[in-house]
Design an enzyme around this catalytic site. Structure first.
Site, short mmCIF file in Angstrom:
data_model
loop_
_atom_site.label_atom_id
_atom_site.label_comp_id
_atom_site.label_asym_id
_atom_site.label_seq_id
_atom_site.Cartn_x
_atom_site.Cartn_y
_atom_site.Cartn_z
N ASP A 64 -1.87 4.94 -4.16
CA ASP A 64 -3.02 4.25 -3.57
C ASP A 64 -3.81 5.21 -2.68
O ASP A 64 -4.85 4.86 -2.14
CB ASP A 64 -2.60 2.98 -2.83
CG ASP A 64 -1.66 3.25 -1.66
OD1 ASP A 64 -1.28 4.42 -1.45
OD2 ASP A 64 -1.30 2.29 -0.95
N SER A 65 -3.33 6.47 -2.57
CA SER A 65 -4.14 7.52 -1.93
C SER A 65 -5.44 7.72 -2.71
O SER A 65 -6.35 8.38 -2.23
CB SER A 65 -3.35 8.83 -1.85
OG SER A 65 -2.81 9.16 -3.11
N ASP A 103 1.47 2.80 -8.01
CA ASP A 103 1.64 2.28 -6.64
C ASP A 103 1.22 0.81 -6.57
O ASP A 103 0.20 0.44 -7.16
CB ASP A 103 0.72 3.09 -5.70
CG ASP A 103 1.43 3.53 -4.44
OD1 ASP A 103 2.57 3.10 -4.20
OD2 ASP A 103 0.82 4.33 -3.69
N LYS A 133 5.86 1.92 -7.19
CA LYS A 133 6.25 2.30 -5.84
C LYS A 133 5.71 1.25 -4.87
O LYS A 133 4.63 0.71 -5.09
CB LYS A 133 5.68 3.68 -5.47
CG LYS A 133 6.08 4.13 -4.05
CD LYS A 133 5.70 5.56 -3.78
CE LYS A 133 4.26 5.75 -3.37
NZ LYS A 133 3.82 5.00 -2.18
N GLU A 202 8.00 9.91 4.26
CA GLU A 202 6.70 10.48 4.68
C GLU A 202 6.66 10.70 6.19
O GLU A 202 6.98 9.79 6.96
CB GLU A 202 5.56 9.55 4.24
CG GLU A 202 4.19 10.11 4.66
CD GLU A 202 3.00 9.54 3.91
OE1 GLU A 202 3.19 8.71 3.00
OE2 GLU A 202 1.87 9.94 4.25
#
Ligand code: KIV
Length: 285
Positions: A64-65, A103, A133, A202
């Protein structure tokens, strides 16, 4: 591919081995047993994904980046299921070997495990991804459990979870201090117990990420989490120098694609304006 890998049978290696089929979650588990480290990149379109696939990157994340890196949003928060589904399908079409992870965006799984199953099923059926994810440790264990029971492999994501940017008020390093470190360990164990096949760590102190990597039997995928994780992931636009503005400290840029593309566009424009393009060689009669 002729890359050296730390494995007794290099034909099974995630990077530099397995040439005839897509990577599976069983290959990922076997790599952890062998102690093989592996790379993962994000991808948001068929052409870029194809380049990474041919370069041997074994796992591609349609993250989703894409919100910040591809769709022009300020964060990952506005990204929708429709957007992720369409771009995941493109990445699947552009690849032959990589395991593709789609994602689940903000709002697609927090409501309930049933909502998570509905949206994960859509990504698997409509886009053709192998795995999904989602963010969260203990708080998302319920969702992970149901997806895994339904036969959908799940990559978990703990530490900094960017979909919570509004709650954090930024993107702070996680797991600092005894209490936060204990919570991170609980989160990592919870997603493993729920059945996740891998977990992204992260923005976590390197020592803590190393401890999690030692304790878990599923692979850890680090981003800003030091060198001891089983795998490393970067957002491709960061890795290739496409990202405009401030680049996070944990990023290593392996190219300056933004500069190269800008120069190509300027050269093209100058040729058109000056009459140097097209020439006879580019013309039909
Ligand atoms: O969306 C994404 O690209 C991610 C990676 C940073 C792990 O979640």
């Amino acid at each position: 591919m002729t890359h050296a890998v730390k494995t007794s049978d290099s034909s099974k290696a995630l990077y530099g081995g397995i040439t005839s089929r897509r990577i599976t979650v069983r290959d990922i588990a076997a790599a952890k047993e062998r102690g093989e480290k592996w790379p993962m990149l994000t991808a948001y379109d068929a052409m870029t994904a194809s380049v990474f696939d041919q370069a041997g990157i074994p796992v591609l994340l349609v993250g989703d980046s894409m919100g910040n890196c591809h769709l022009g949003y300020e964060s990952t928060v506005p990204v929708t299921m429709d957007e992720i589904t369409m771009l995941s399908a493109a990445v699947v079409r552009g690849t032959k070997r990589a395991l593709i992870v789609g994602d689940l965006p903000f709002g697609a799984y927090q409501e309930s495990a049933v909502q998570a199953l509905r949206n994960a099923t859509r990504l698997v059926k409509e886009a053709g991804v192998t795995a999904v994810k989602l963010e969260g440790g203990e708080r998302s264990a319920h969702q992970i459990e149901l997806l895994v029971q339904a036969g959908i492999p799940v990559m978990a994501h703990v530490g900094l979870t960017p979909q919570s940017v509004n709650a954090y008020g930024g993107y702070p390093v996680q797991g600092r201090g005894e209490e936060a470190a204990q919570q991170l360990l609980r989160d990592a164990k919870a997603v493993q117990d729920a059945g996740a096949f891998a977990v992204v760590l992260e923005l976590v102190p390197a020592e803590l990420a190393a401890e999690v990597t030692r304790i878990l039997h599923i692979p850890t995928v680090g981003i800003g989490a030091g060198p001891e994780c089983d795998a490393q992931v970067l957002v491709w636009t960061d890795m290739a120098g496409m990202t405009q503005g401030r680049v996070p400290r944990f990023v290593k840029q392996y190219a300056q694609l933004g500069e190269a593309l800008g120069n190509a566009a300027r050269d093209f424009a100058a040729d058109v304006v000056g009459g140097a393009y097209p020439t006879e060689a580019h013309s039909f009669h």
